[in-house]
Design an enzyme around this catalytic site. Structure first.
Site, PDB file in Angstrom:
ATOM      1  N   LYS A  34      38.038   8.552 -27.502  1.00 27.39           N
ATOM      2  CA  LYS A  34      38.092   8.456 -26.038  1.00 27.39           C
ATOM      3  C   LYS A  34      39.400   7.822 -25.522  1.00 27.39           C
ATOM      4  CE  LYS A  34      33.052   8.342 -25.541  1.00 27.39           C
ATOM      5  NZ  LYS A  34      31.920   7.723 -24.828  1.00 27.39           N
ATOM      6  N   TYR A  80      29.385  16.415 -20.062  1.00 25.02           N
ATOM      7  CA  TYR A  80      28.388  15.352 -19.882  1.00 25.02           C
ATOM      8  C   TYR A  80      27.299  15.735 -18.871  1.00 25.02           C
ATOM      9  CZ  TYR A  80      30.798  11.793 -22.698  1.00 25.02           C
ATOM     10  OH  TYR A  80      31.340  11.052 -23.737  1.00 25.02           O
ATOM     11  N   ASN A  88      33.820   3.005 -24.915  1.00 25.67           N
ATOM     12  CA  ASN A  88      33.288   2.681 -26.249  1.00 25.67           C
ATOM     13  C   ASN A  88      33.949   3.474 -27.374  1.00 25.67           C
ATOM     14  OD1 ASN A  88      32.068   5.108 -25.689  1.00 25.67           O
ATOM     15  ND2 ASN A  88      29.970   4.433 -26.052  1.00 25.67           N
ATOM     16  N   HIS A 148      32.776   9.256 -29.073  1.00 27.18           N
ATOM     17  CA  HIS A 148      31.521   9.962 -28.810  1.00 27.18           C
ATOM     18  C   HIS A 148      31.152  10.705 -30.079  1.00 27.18           C
ATOM     19  CE1 HIS A 148      28.547  12.744 -27.166  1.00 27.18           C
ATOM     20  NE2 HIS A 148      29.170  13.666 -27.871  1.00 27.18           N
ATOM     21  N   GLU A 152      28.111  21.340 -28.549  1.00 28.89           N
ATOM     22  CA  GLU A 152      29.319  20.602 -28.186  1.00 28.89           C
ATOM     23  C   GLU A 152      30.557  21.185 -28.870  1.00 28.89           C
ATOM     24  OE1 GLU A 152      27.219  16.333 -27.068  1.00 28.89           O
ATOM     25  OE2 GLU A 152      28.337  16.469 -28.948  1.00 28.89           O
TER      26      GLU A 152
HETATM   27  P1  CMP Z   1      28.604   8.707 -25.216  1.00 28.63           P
HETATM   28  O1  CMP Z   1      27.998   8.604 -26.563  1.00 28.63           O
HETATM   29  O2  CMP Z   1      29.851   9.516 -25.089  1.00 28.63           O
HETATM   30  O3  CMP Z   1      27.513   9.293 -24.196  1.00 28.63           O
HETATM   31  C1  CMP Z   1      27.498   8.991 -22.823  1.00 28.63           C
HETATM   32  C2  CMP Z   1      28.517   7.967 -22.434  1.00 28.63           C
HETATM   33  O4  CMP Z   1      28.313   7.335 -21.174  1.00 28.63           O
HETATM   34  C3  CMP Z   1      28.476   6.802 -23.408  1.00 28.63           C
HETATM   35  O5  CMP Z   1      28.946   7.215 -24.671  1.00 28.63           O
HETATM   36  C4  CMP Z   1      29.333   5.785 -22.666  1.00 28.63           C
HETATM   37  O6  CMP Z   1      30.718   6.050 -22.802  1.00 28.63           O
HETATM   38  C5  CMP Z   1      28.971   6.078 -21.195  1.00 28.63           C
HETATM   39  N1  CMP Z   1      28.121   5.063 -20.586  1.00 28.63           N
HETATM   40  C6  CMP Z   1      28.497   4.264 -19.563  1.00 28.63           C
HETATM   41  N2  CMP Z   1      27.513   3.474 -19.183  1.00 28.63           N
HETATM   42  C7  CMP Z   1      26.457   3.744 -19.964  1.00 28.63           C
HETATM   43  C8  CMP Z   1      25.132   3.240 -20.050  1.00 28.63           C
HETATM   44  N3  CMP Z   1      24.677   2.285 -19.237  1.00 28.63           N
HETATM   45  N4  CMP Z   1      24.324   3.756 -20.989  1.00 28.63           N
HETATM   46  C9  CMP Z   1      24.763   4.744 -21.821  1.00 28.63           C
HETATM   47  N5  CMP Z   1      26.015   5.273 -21.774  1.00 28.63           N
HETATM   48  C10 CMP Z   1      26.851   4.776 -20.868  1.00 28.63           C
END
Ligand code: CMP
Length: 139
Positions: free
Chosen positions: A10, A50, A113, A116, A127
């Site tokens: 990311k 998403y 984070n 993904h 995906e």
């Molecule tokens: P990802 O695994 O890419 O899937 C959805 C993304 O939303 C997650 O990682 C985070 O980057 C983002 N995100 C932001 N806030 C939240 C939250 N409260 N719970 C889960 N995902 C979140």
């Protein structure tokens, strides 16, 4: 069984120039990068990718974050690749991620984070198709 999964490094990670460190974690876990491209996602691509999170309160911010800089899109291959990748990534929220996982060591926040990874083989197939043509994947 040998599987494929979809991975994104990311914008928080490309910004800090730690894509190599992350790829090392993936490869060291036995995952092989069989396709990879660095792109700057459009808003439409991020929203489409998403779409399952469209109704979530964090959707708008997530999309803005995902288009805030380049990302590295990957197809990873290996034994139980989906589960293995999730294990190496750690929990979504770095505060909950096990020590030694990518998110525990590199993530900045629950949103930023660092990575993904697909949550199931069916999602992985969808995906991968969203971003890669068959001929771009070289196993
Ligand atoms: P990802 O695994 O890419 O899937 C959805 C993304 O939303 C997650 O990682 C985070 O980057 C983002 N995100 C932001 N806030 C939240 C939250 N409260 N719970 C889960 N995902 C979140």
């Amino acid at each position: 069984a040998v599987q494929r999964t979809f991975s994104i490094i990311k914008p928080d990670a490309t910004r800090r120039n730690i894509t190599g460190k992350i790829i090392d974690r993936l490869e060291s876990a036995g995952l092989r990068v069989v396709a990879q491209k660095r792109v700057h996602l459009t808003k439409e691509q991020a929203e489409g990718f998403y779409a399952v999170h469209k109704e979530r309160p964090f959707f708008g911010e997530l999309v803005s974050f995902m288009i805030s800089g380049p990302v590295v899109l990957q197809v990873l291959e290996g034994e139980d690749a989906v589960a293995k990748n999730r294990e190496v990534m750690g929990a979504t929220n770095p505060k909950d991620a096990a020590p030694g996982t990518i998110r525990a060591d590199f993530a900045e926040s629950i949103e930023a984070n660092s990575v993904h990874g697909s949550d199931a083989p069916e999602t992985a197939a969808e995906e991968i198709k969203f971003f890669f043509k068959d001929e771009e994947i070289v196993g």
